[in-house]
Write an enzyme that holds these catalytic residues in place. Structure first.
Site, PDB file in Angstrom:
ATOM      1  N   GLU A  54     -33.331 -26.438  41.676  1.00 44.78           N
ATOM      2  CA  GLU A  54     -33.330 -27.783  41.092  1.00 44.78           C
ATOM      3  C   GLU A  54     -32.929 -28.842  42.118  1.00 44.78           C
ATOM      4  OE1 GLU A  54     -31.069 -30.193  37.446  1.00 44.78           O
ATOM      5  OE2 GLU A  54     -30.132 -28.436  38.358  1.00 44.78           O
ATOM      6  N   GLU A  58     -29.262 -31.846  28.956  1.00 41.53           N
ATOM      7  CA  GLU A  58     -28.071 -31.746  29.792  1.00 41.53           C
ATOM      8  C   GLU A  58     -27.439 -33.127  29.933  1.00 41.53           C
ATOM      9  OE1 GLU A  58     -26.819 -29.274  33.767  1.00 41.53           O
ATOM     10  OE2 GLU A  58     -28.465 -30.702  33.960  1.00 41.53           O
TER      11      GLU A  58
END
Length: 261
Positions: A143, A242
């Site tokens: 990521e 998130e």
């Protein structure tokens, strides 16, 4: 229909971690993700997951020593043995939780280490880890993360992540595309989605409002538009939520009802 997974490391902070599985299920989430599930034995986590009737869709591999500011080991030369031990622990949990995805953090850039040396280490570690994960039926994710949230983080841009995935060339190594980080570092989120989702190299999406990392309906990024683009592109994977709720997690889910409408 878009599939949303509650991030239990950030959402439902009013509950103890294992109690968050039931809280997410009560709000209609079919999937959950978290950062690090290792404080409880995997069997305990699986028990709560099963009782709530949700699927664990993602968690992170061990990041090193968090108290020392470490945020991953994959790109750190000289730490390969610790990295491999962490991957083995993560895959053990992934098997126990029937979790298909594990995020592998690159780490911060140490003083005196060249980017070339880190990139070589990163590719070698990911190649090894992907082979271990493949036999376990697990996909590994990398990521790009902005350097405001994690100063000095090694991987920051979408094109960098996709270049690494292409270089390693493992079928179970993909990119975790967090639109919060993407907006902060690069912007132009719609163009990035149109560029990268059709490649098949994006294995997971995450969302949060920008710049405060709160609910997606707060801030500068229009997620109503983004969700429309995802439907147009027929994205069928999970979307991890998130973010840090501005208040009560459940009260702040008005955006979710609108997204599902």
């Amino acid at each position: 229909m878009l599939k949303f997974a509650a991030n239990l490391s950030m959402m439902y902070p009013e509950h103890a971690f294992l109690d968050r599985y039931a809280a997410a299920a009560a709000d209609g989430f079919a999937g959950v993700e978290c950062m690090f599930p290792y404080e409880s034995p995997a069997a305990f986590v699986r028990e709560r997951m099963n009782a709530a009737g949700v699927a664990q869709v993602l968690f992170n591999a061990p990041p090193g020593v968090v108290a020392r500011g470490e945020r991953g080991l994959a790109a750190l030369p000289g730490r390969q043995a610790e990295f491999q031990a962490g991957i083995e622990q993560a895959l053990s949990y992934a098997t126990a939780l029937a979790c298909p995805n594990v995020h592998v953090m690159a780490g911060r850039v140490p003083d005196g280490v060249s980017r070339e040396a880190m990139l070589d280490c990163y590719r070698e570690n990911l190649d090894w880890a992907a082979r271990q994960a493949r036999s376990a039926g697990v996909t590994l994710l990398i990521e790009p993360i902005n350097t405001r949230d994690i100063p000095g983080y090694f991987l920051n841009r979408q094109d960098e992540a996709h270049a690494v995935v292409q270089a390693v060339n493992a079928p179970n190594l993909k990119v975790q595309m967090d639109l919060y980080h993407c907006q902060i570092v690069e912007g132009d989120v719609t163009a990035k989605l149109r560029e990268y989702l059709p490649t098949g190299r994006v294995g997971h999406l995450q969302i949060a409002g920008v710049p405060l990392r709160q609910e997606p309906d707060r801030g500068e990024l229009d997620y109503g538009w983004v969700f429309g683009v995802l439907r147009e592109l027929r994205y069928g994977g999970w979307i991890g939520c998130e973010y840090r709720p501005a208040g009560s997690t459940s009260t702040g889910l008005r955006w979710l009802a609108a997204a599902r409408a």
